[in-house]
Structures are given as structure tokens and as C-alpha cells.
Design a protein around this motif. Structure first.
Motif, mmCIF file in Angstrom:
data_model
loop_
_atom_site.group_PDB
_atom_site.id
_atom_site.type_symbol
_atom_site.label_atom_id
_atom_site.label_comp_id
_atom_site.label_asym_id
_atom_site.label_seq_id
_atom_site.Cartn_x
_atom_site.Cartn_y
_atom_site.Cartn_z
ATOM 1 N N UNK A 228 74.062 49.951 97.092
ATOM 2 C CA UNK A 228 73.780 49.526 95.578
ATOM 3 C C UNK A 228 72.339 48.506 95.592
ATOM 4 N N UNK A 229 71.652 48.327 94.793
ATOM 5 C CA UNK A 229 70.399 47.581 94.649
ATOM 6 C C UNK A 229 70.144 47.253 93.308
ATOM 7 N N UNK B 128 66.656 64.163 98.625
ATOM 8 C CA UNK B 128 68.218 64.390 98.539
ATOM 9 C C UNK B 128 68.935 63.260 97.829
ATOM 10 N N UNK B 129 68.649 62.227 97.614
ATOM 11 C CA UNK B 129 69.259 61.100 97.168
ATOM 12 C C UNK B 129 69.567 61.237 95.610
ATOM 13 N N UNK C 116 72.970 57.436 99.043
ATOM 14 C CA UNK C 116 72.784 57.391 100.491
ATOM 15 C C UNK C 116 72.207 55.860 100.852
ATOM 16 N N UNK C 117 72.114 55.554 102.084
ATOM 17 C CA UNK C 117 71.667 54.373 102.760
ATOM 18 C C UNK C 117 70.025 54.543 102.553
ATOM 19 N N UNK C 118 69.442 53.356 102.584
ATOM 20 C CA UNK C 118 67.932 53.479 102.422
ATOM 21 C C UNK C 118 67.256 54.294 103.618
ATOM 22 N N UNK C 119 66.276 55.129 103.142
ATOM 23 C CA UNK C 119 65.682 56.196 104.064
ATOM 24 C C UNK C 119 64.225 56.534 103.492
ATOM 25 N N UNK C 120 63.234 55.710 104.259
ATOM 26 C CA UNK C 120 61.832 56.053 103.485
ATOM 27 C C UNK C 120 61.547 57.400 103.884
#
Ligand code: TYD
Length: 135
Positions: free
Chosen positions: A34-35, A53-54, A112-116
Motif C-alpha cells: 500500500x502506498x 503484471x501489477x 505485488x511488492x515494488x519491482x522496477x
């Protein structure tokens, strides 16, 4: 292009209001992150990217913000201006957030977790990724 908004259930009484979000019930995916964006300067446009994919659910918990969604073929805009409406943003969707009102807070629930590496930040690359432009 289908725009999916969710009317989030409010639990209000004479004291005020409360919205609760539970994964796979109120949010159509498992919540990994969450941000929130706040103190956005006037005239700023945020986002300007797509995700491979997010999936996300956007809720403007205070103030209002304009969201542009673009699937490579069609563009739609949605104004989020209340804390009980969630906008679902699927993967492979270019998004731009603009016209943040003063004090606006845009909360994002993400699958998903943050993934550049999941980001596509170049519009032409996005069009190629979704098959709307030749290489
Ligand atoms: P950015 O992706 O540029 O924000 P937006 O596209 O929504 O305008 O993110 C701004 C910065 O915050 C960038 O340095 C990456 C970092 N960031 C994280 O570390 N974790 C996160 O979950 C997000 C969304 C951003």
C-alpha cells in the motif's frame, strides 16, 4: 475499454464514516503493498507508466484527482473525488494522474511488492508490449 470502479462499503454513523478494505473481498487481488501520494505540487502529472503484471486499486481518500487510463487503443479519464470509490487498474494499462487538488491523498493498493522491472516507462515501448505498434 471497461472501467471498473468499486463502491466501497461505508460504515457510517453519527460519529462519522469508515471504509474497510479486505483482500479478495473488497479488493480483487491479494494486497502486497500500500502506498499513497500526498503534497502533490500544482500542475504535476504523476504515473506516466504501465505495469507488466501489477494490478492496483486507487482510492482518493482526500480531495480529488484525475486519472487517465490508456490500453494502447482507447483512452478514458475518471475523476476520483471521494473516499468510498475504488478504481481498478489492471496490468498493461498506461496511467497518468493529474489535477490533484490541494491536500489530495491518493492511496494505492497493489498486488505485488515494488519491482522496477515490472514498469514500462516509455510510451512507445508500452504500445509494442501490448501489440499495438510494430517493432
Ligand atoms: P514513481 O513510480 O516515479 O511514482 P509515480 O509513477 O506514481 O509518479 O515513484 C517515485 C519514487 O518512489 C521512485 O523513486 C520509486 C519509489 N517507490 C518505491 O520505492 N516504492 C513504491 O512502492 C513506489 C510506488 C515508488
Amino acid at each position: 475499454m471497461e472501467i471498473k470502479t468499486y463502491r466501497l462499503q461505508q460504515h457510517g454513523d453519527e460519529r462519522g464514516h469508515l471504509v474497510s478494505l479486505e483482500e479478495k473481498i473488497d479488493v480483487p487481488f491479494e494486497i502486497k503493498r500500500v502506498y499513497y501520494m500526498f503534497d502533490t505540487r500544482p500542475g504535476v502529472v504523476r504515473g506516466m507508466h504501465a505495469h507488466k503484471s501489477l494490478e492496483q486499486l486507487l482510492v482518493c481518500v482526500h480531495g480529488s484527482v484525475k486519472i487517465l487510463l490508456d490500453d494502447g487503443e482507447e483512452k478514458r479519464t475518471v475523476v476520483l473525488d471521494n473516499p468510498y470509490e475504488g478504481l481498478y487498474v489492471a496490468n498493461n494499462m498506461w496511467r497518468e494522474m493529474s489535477e490533484f487538488t490541494e491536500g489530495a491523498v491518493l492511496m494505492v493498493f497493489a498486488s505485488k511488492y515494488y519491482d522496477e522491472d515490472d514498469y514500462i516507462r516509455d510510451y512507445d515501448e508500452f504500445l509494442r508490449f501490448v501489440g499495438k505498434k510494430q517493432v
